[in-house]
Design a protein around this motif. Structure first.
Motif, short mmCIF file in Angstrom:
data_model
loop_
_atom_site.label_atom_id
_atom_site.label_comp_id
_atom_site.label_asym_id
_atom_site.label_seq_id
_atom_site.Cartn_x
_atom_site.Cartn_y
_atom_site.Cartn_z
N VAL A 168 0.85 -1.19 0.00
CA VAL A 168 0.00 0.00 0.00
C VAL A 168 0.89 1.24 0.00
CG1 VAL A 168 -1.79 1.29 1.23
CG2 VAL A 168 -1.81 -1.21 1.27
N PHE A 169 0.54 2.21 -0.83
CA PHE A 169 1.23 3.49 -0.86
C PHE A 169 0.22 4.56 -0.51
CE2 PHE A 169 3.26 7.27 -2.41
CZ PHE A 169 4.63 7.03 -2.34
N VAL A 170 0.58 5.44 0.43
CA VAL A 170 -0.34 6.45 0.94
C VAL A 170 0.13 7.84 0.56
CG1 VAL A 170 -1.40 7.46 3.00
CG2 VAL A 170 -1.02 4.99 2.88
N ILE A 171 -0.73 8.59 -0.10
CA ILE A 171 -0.50 10.01 -0.37
C ILE A 171 -1.48 10.81 0.47
CG2 ILE A 171 -0.67 11.87 -2.08
CD1 ILE A 171 0.06 9.82 -4.23
N ASN A 172 -0.98 11.81 1.19
CA ASN A 172 -1.82 12.79 1.87
C ASN A 172 -1.73 14.11 1.12
OD1 ASN A 172 -2.43 10.90 3.81
ND2 ASN A 172 -1.55 12.04 5.52
N GLU A 173 -2.86 14.77 0.95
CA GLU A 173 -2.90 16.03 0.23
C GLU A 173 -3.66 17.07 1.04
OE1 GLU A 173 -4.00 17.18 -4.28
OE2 GLU A 173 -5.71 16.46 -3.12
N THR A 174 -3.17 18.30 1.03
CA THR A 174 -3.92 19.41 1.61
C THR A 174 -4.47 20.25 0.46
OG1 THR A 174 -1.90 20.71 1.80
CG2 THR A 174 -2.57 19.47 3.74
N GLY A 175 -5.77 20.17 0.23
CA GLY A 175 -6.40 20.93 -0.83
C GLY A 175 -6.77 20.09 -2.03
N PHE A 176 -7.98 19.49 -2.03
CA PHE A 176 -8.39 18.62 -3.14
C PHE A 176 -8.71 19.43 -4.39
CE2 PHE A 176 -11.42 15.96 -5.52
CZ PHE A 176 -10.67 14.80 -5.63
N GLY A 177 -9.36 20.57 -4.21
CA GLY A 177 -9.64 21.45 -5.34
C GLY A 177 -10.45 20.80 -6.43
N THR A 178 -9.92 20.82 -7.64
CA THR A 178 -10.61 20.24 -8.80
C THR A 178 -10.41 18.74 -8.90
OG1 THR A 178 -8.71 20.52 -10.28
CG2 THR A 178 -10.23 22.40 -10.07
N GLY A 179 -9.53 18.19 -8.05
CA GLY A 179 -9.22 16.77 -8.15
C GLY A 179 -8.14 16.44 -9.16
N LEU A 180 -7.52 17.46 -9.76
CA LEU A 180 -6.53 17.22 -10.81
C LEU A 180 -5.36 16.37 -10.31
CD1 LEU A 180 -5.39 17.67 -13.65
CD2 LEU A 180 -4.47 19.87 -12.84
N ASN A 181 -4.84 16.68 -9.13
CA ASN A 181 -3.70 15.91 -8.62
C ASN A 181 -4.07 14.45 -8.40
OD1 ASN A 181 -2.28 18.32 -8.55
ND2 ASN A 181 -2.57 18.62 -6.34
N PHE A 182 -5.27 14.24 -7.87
CA PHE A 182 -5.74 12.86 -7.66
C PHE A 182 -5.85 12.13 -8.99
CE2 PHE A 182 -9.56 10.07 -7.61
CZ PHE A 182 -8.99 9.01 -6.91
N LEU A 183 -6.41 12.76 -9.99
CA LEU A 183 -6.59 12.11 -11.29
C LEU A 183 -5.24 11.77 -11.91
CD1 LEU A 183 -9.48 14.29 -12.74
CD2 LEU A 183 -9.67 11.96 -11.81
N LEU A 184 -4.27 12.66 -11.79
CA LEU A 184 -2.95 12.39 -12.36
C LEU A 184 -2.24 11.27 -11.61
CD1 LEU A 184 -1.77 16.04 -13.05
CD2 LEU A 184 -2.42 14.32 -14.75
N ALA A 185 -2.38 11.26 -10.28
CA ALA A 185 -1.78 10.17 -9.51
C ALA A 185 -2.42 8.84 -9.87
CB ALA A 185 -1.93 10.45 -8.02
#
Length: 225
Positions: free
Chosen positions: A60-77
């Motif tokens: 399992v790899f865990v990414i924590n993010e502050t600021g979901f916004g448009t979701g762009l970072n999540f989609l790219l990851a």
């Protein structure tokens, strides 16, 4: 649990979303997708780290993010994970947002990148009611999990270390610090918040952010990064 309602951005002439709450763009007007890949994916060395993960169910790899916004970072990851991670490994992506966007705003904000359209539509279809607290969304047959906390940064980060949620107590492997600029959204960048970021990390956790503000650098160094 209270409903926050959707934060509806304004749209600049080139289609870039602009936050009414913070008076700032959600991503670079030049190429938000390229910027996010460069800042968050490249500088956390995600491709090489993911290629070397063990190929078993406990990986399992865990990414924590502050600021979901448009979701762009999540989609790219998610896109990169699908391309390079072992089939049995799982990505857990935790993010937070006090001003979540509506489905239509997320669709509009990501429409300029057709290569993300399929993943964006899956995110939009699963988008939860905008209630304060934790929302868990599973994608890709369970290989990708989004844990989205709707609410302010401090209670969100407190929940990420809570013992009543064992999965949330797992330290982050990488951080995306992507709140609006410190001058626009100072509450996201306080020393207390960045010390909490450190407390939710482990030896070897990496961190990337777009800001070069000296106060943020100082606070991160004081927190142990």
């Amino acid at each position: 649990t209270a409903s926050t309602g959707a934060a509806e951005p304004d749209w600049l002439p080139d289609g870039t979303p602009w936050s009414r709450e913070f008076g700032d763009v959600y991503y670079s007007r030049d190429d938000g997708c390229a910027e996010a890949r460069h800042v968050f994916l490249r500088h956390n060395a995600l491709e090489s780290r993911w290629r070397s993960l063990p190929d078993h169910a406990g990986s399992v790899f865990v990414i924590n993010e502050t600021g979901f916004g448009t979701g762009l970072n999540f989609l790219l990851a998610w896109q990169l994970w699908e391309r390079v991670a072992p089939a049995a490994a799982r990505l857990v992506f935790r993010s937070l947002d006090a001003y979540p966007l509506s489905r239509e705003a997320i669709r509009h904000a990501n429409a300029r990148w057709p290569e993300l359209a399929g993943l964006a539509e899956e995110l939009i279809a699963a988008w939860p009611p905008l209630l304060e607290g934790l929302h868990t969304l599973d994608f890709a047959g369970g290989r990708v999990r989004l844990q989205l906390h709707i609410g302010d940064v401090t209670p969100a980060l407190d929940e990420y270390g809570a013992s009543q949620h064992p999965e949330l107590a797992v330290p982050a492997d990488a951080w995306f610090l992507d709140g609006f600029a410190p001058a626009r959204n100072p509450a996201m960048w306080t020393p207390a918040v960045l010390h909490r970021v450190a407390a939710l990390s482990r030896a070897g956790t990496t961190l990337a952010t777009f800001t070069a503000a000296s106060a943020v650098r100082t606070a991160l160094t004081a927190a142990g990064f």
